[in-house]
Design an enzyme around this catalytic site. Structure first.
Site, PDB file in Angstrom:
ATOM      1  N   GLY A  10       0.831  -1.208   0.000  1.00 34.74           N
ATOM      2  CA  GLY A  10       0.000   0.000   0.000  1.00 34.74           C
ATOM      3  C   GLY A  10       0.863   1.254   0.000  1.00 34.74           C
ATOM      4  N   ARG A  73      -0.942  -6.592  -5.022  1.00 36.67           N
ATOM      5  CA  ARG A  73      -1.441  -7.907  -5.454  1.00 36.67           C
ATOM      6  C   ARG A  73      -0.390  -8.733  -6.158  1.00 36.67           C
ATOM      7  NH1 ARG A  73      -6.782  -8.877  -8.117  1.00 36.67           N
ATOM      8  NH2 ARG A  73      -6.354 -10.855  -7.123  1.00 36.67           N
ATOM      9  N   ASP A 109       5.682  -5.623   5.530  1.00 40.72           N
ATOM     10  CA  ASP A 109       6.099  -7.006   5.812  1.00 40.72           C
ATOM     11  C   ASP A 109       5.971  -7.919   4.587  1.00 40.72           C
ATOM     12  OD1 ASP A 109       3.359  -6.790   5.919  1.00 40.72           O
ATOM     13  OD2 ASP A 109       3.097  -8.074   7.668  1.00 40.72           O
ATOM     14  N   THR A 111       6.160  -7.065   1.402  1.00 35.08           N
ATOM     15  CA  THR A 111       7.223  -6.707   0.456  1.00 35.08           C
ATOM     16  C   THR A 111       8.569  -7.243   0.947  1.00 35.08           C
ATOM     17  OG1 THR A 111       5.998  -4.724  -0.123  1.00 35.08           O
ATOM     18  CG2 THR A 111       8.326  -4.738  -0.714  1.00 35.08           C
ATOM     19  N   THR A 131       5.299   1.610   6.499  1.00 37.26           N
ATOM     20  CA  THR A 131       3.914   1.281   6.809  1.00 37.26           C
ATOM     21  C   THR A 131       3.320   2.331   7.738  1.00 37.26           C
ATOM     22  OG1 THR A 131       2.400  -0.228   7.965  1.00 37.26           O
ATOM     23  CG2 THR A 131       4.688  -0.346   8.639  1.00 37.26           C
ATOM     24  N   ASP A 133       1.077   1.560   9.621  1.00 38.66           N
ATOM     25  CA  ASP A 133       0.657   0.770  10.791  1.00 38.66           C
ATOM     26  C   ASP A 133       1.720   0.713  11.881  1.00 38.66           C
ATOM     27  OD1 ASP A 133      -1.527   0.228   9.191  1.00 38.66           O
ATOM     28  OD2 ASP A 133      -0.803  -1.750   8.584  1.00 38.66           O
ATOM     29  N   ASP A 135       4.037  -1.399  12.301  1.00 34.54           N
ATOM     30  CA  ASP A 135       4.047  -2.745  12.891  1.00 34.54           C
ATOM     31  C   ASP A 135       5.137  -3.653  12.333  1.00 34.54           C
ATOM     32  OD1 ASP A 135       3.021  -3.079  10.367  1.00 34.54           O
ATOM     33  OD2 ASP A 135       1.329  -4.314  10.964  1.00 34.54           O
ATOM     34  N   ARG A 177      -4.416  -2.606  10.725  1.00 31.45           N
ATOM     35  CA  ARG A 177      -4.494  -4.073  10.645  1.00 31.45           C
ATOM     36  C   ARG A 177      -4.561  -4.685  12.042  1.00 31.45           C
ATOM     37  NH1 ARG A 177      -0.509  -6.813   6.624  1.00 31.45           N
ATOM     38  NH2 ARG A 177       0.987  -5.674   7.869  1.00 31.45           N
ATOM     39  N   GLU A 227      -9.175  -0.850  13.617  1.00 30.03           N
ATOM     40  CA  GLU A 227      -9.971  -1.730  12.748  1.00 30.03           C
ATOM     41  C   GLU A 227      -9.828  -3.206  13.122  1.00 30.03           C
ATOM     42  OE1 GLU A 227      -8.567  -1.241   8.703  1.00 30.03           O
ATOM     43  OE2 GLU A 227      -6.568  -1.996   9.184  1.00 30.03           O
TER      44      GLU A 227
HETATM   45  O1  F6P Z   1      -1.078  -1.705   5.948  1.00 26.81           O
HETATM   46  C1  F6P Z   1      -1.553  -0.409   5.682  1.00 26.81           C
HETATM   47  C2  F6P Z   1      -3.047  -0.409   5.568  1.00 26.81           C
HETATM   48  O2  F6P Z   1      -3.465   0.919   5.328  1.00 26.81           O
HETATM   49  C3  F6P Z   1      -3.788  -1.019   6.754  1.00 26.81           C
HETATM   50  O3  F6P Z   1      -3.843  -0.176   7.871  1.00 26.81           O
HETATM   51  C4  F6P Z   1      -5.117  -1.335   6.143  1.00 26.81           C
HETATM   52  O4  F6P Z   1      -5.777  -2.381   6.807  1.00 26.81           O
HETATM   53  C5  F6P Z   1      -4.744  -1.746   4.742  1.00 26.81           C
HETATM   54  O5  F6P Z   1      -3.471  -1.192   4.473  1.00 26.81           O
HETATM   55  C6  F6P Z   1      -5.707  -1.295   3.680  1.00 26.81           C
HETATM   56  O6  F6P Z   1      -5.252  -1.750   2.465  1.00 26.81           O
HETATM   57  P1  F6P Z   1      -5.958  -1.406   1.085  1.00 26.81           P
HETATM   58  O7  F6P Z   1      -5.617   0.000   0.737  1.00 26.81           O
HETATM   59  O8  F6P Z   1      -5.369  -2.387   0.129  1.00 26.81           O
HETATM   60  O9  F6P Z   1      -7.422  -1.582   1.287  1.00 26.81           O
END
Ligand code: F6P
Length: 354
Positions: A10, A73, A109, A111, A131, A133, A135, A177, A227
């Protein structure tokens, strides 16, 4: 020396700052040629590249997203956009055909896991952690996180004024996540009354009771919910699951809206912050961190130190073997000082125990 750069997974505020720093450092310090690979590993499969000279990275430091494009993807070891075949040899062939001496791969992670597999095939590769996140393992702060936290704090500031005016319970759902970093820091920065994270599974009756107490104290309540939050023994709510993609999490705020509304004598409203947390310009902190990481990655390429990810540990940049970060993530430790501070301030976690 000829170095390739790609961004995977992302997008995230600060990616362009890394691309800029890598390019400037490699060109200025050792006269290297730098090539951008477009749309992550897909660019390696289809030989989609563009030259990166200092002029190409001018003016991008403060730009969100990535000038190279990205997507989450395409895994060359299992190409989900096509027939599920292993196309890693094709990617290796592109690297050889382009005459790349090294690759700098900027990502999370997933990648890093792909980078690790390419390193095992002999690719000279350096990872840069990315990221929102926050994390990634063995890395205490990733760029993009500060920008996401700033969005959450701003959203909570805004939700608080309307919550106060109407005497409502307002719930903001953050990304992150399975880790609660964004909700925890965003919630603290935005004066949330309850912070709900996956590391501390919530119990709905305890959460309702804590919200009731805040309503009694001050007439409204502000909840910041990750989330990935879930009940004990439960799992994060999944919005959708597509082949080849990590499940898309989301929906917990609206779930809690319904659950709390039936228990509280107040209006409860949910707001999902979603991709607002990932878009837009990086904060100055993230620009500086991303710039340092890009510079450090360039130094590892110059020294021939491959198969590692640059990481920030106790204020220093270190090299962590890709094998130690591939496919793993870092959650909030239950004895983290931020949790202790939050508890000390009377912030609820929606749990009965704390
Ligand atoms: O890992 C980053 C993140 O933004 C997460 O916080 C979230 O769950 C996910 O990617 C959303 O991914 P996408 O943009 O593919 O829906």
């Amino acid at each position: 020396m000829h170095v390739g750069v790609l961004t995977g997974g992302g997008d995230c505020p600060g990616l362009n700052a890394v691309i800029r720093a890598v390019t400037l450092a490699l060109v200025r310090e050792c006269g290297a040629r730098v090539t951008g690979i477009e749309r992550g590993f897909e660019g390696l499969l289809h030989n989609r590249t563009r030259p990166l000279a200092p002029a190409d990275v001018d003016g991008i430091l403060a730009q969100g997203g990535t000038i190279l494009g990205t997507q989450n993807r395409c895994n060359p070891f299992r190409d989900d956009t096509a027939d599920g075949a292993d196309r890693s040899a094709q990617a290796m062939q592109t690297v050889r055909a382009l005459g790349l001496d090294a690759m700098i791969v900027i990502g999370g992670d997933g990648t890093m896991e792909i980078a690790h597999r390419f390193a095992r095939l002999g690719m000279a590769i350096v990872g840069v952690p990315k990221t929102i996140d926050n994390d990634l393992c063995h890395n205490e702060r990733s760029f993009g996180f500060d920008s996401a936290v700033a969005v959450v704090a701003d959203a909570l500031d805004r939700l608080a004024t309307t919550a106060r005016s109407h005497g409502r319970v307002m719930i903001a759902e953050t990304m992150g996540r399975h880790a609660g970093w964004i909700a925890l820091e965003g919630g603290l920065a935005g004066a949330a009354d309850l912070i709900v994270i996956p590391e501390l599974p919530y119990e709905i009756e305890a959460m309702a009771e804590q919200a009731r107490e805040r309503l009694a104290d001050k007439g409204y309540a502000l909840l910041c919910v990750a989330e990935g939050a879930h009940e004990p023994g439960g799992e994060a709510l999944v919005q959708s699951s597509l082949a080849g993609e990590a499940p898309r999490l989301g929906g917990v705020a609206h779930h809690l809206e319904r659950e709390l509304a039936s228990r509280l004598d107040r209006e409860v409203r949910a707001t999902v912050l979603g991709h607002l947390q990932r878009g837009g310009t990086p904060t100055p902190f993230d620009r500086v961190l991303a710039t340092q990481l890009g510079f450090e990655a360039a130094q590892r390429v110059r020294r021939g130190k491959f198969g590692c990810m640059v990481s920030l540990q106790e204020g220093h940049f270190r090299s962590v073997p890709l094998t130690d970060v591939a496919g793993r993530y870092r959650s909030v430790a239950l004895d983290h000082p931020l949790l202790r501070a939050a508890a000390g301030l009377g912030i609820g976690f929606g749990t009965a125990a704390r």
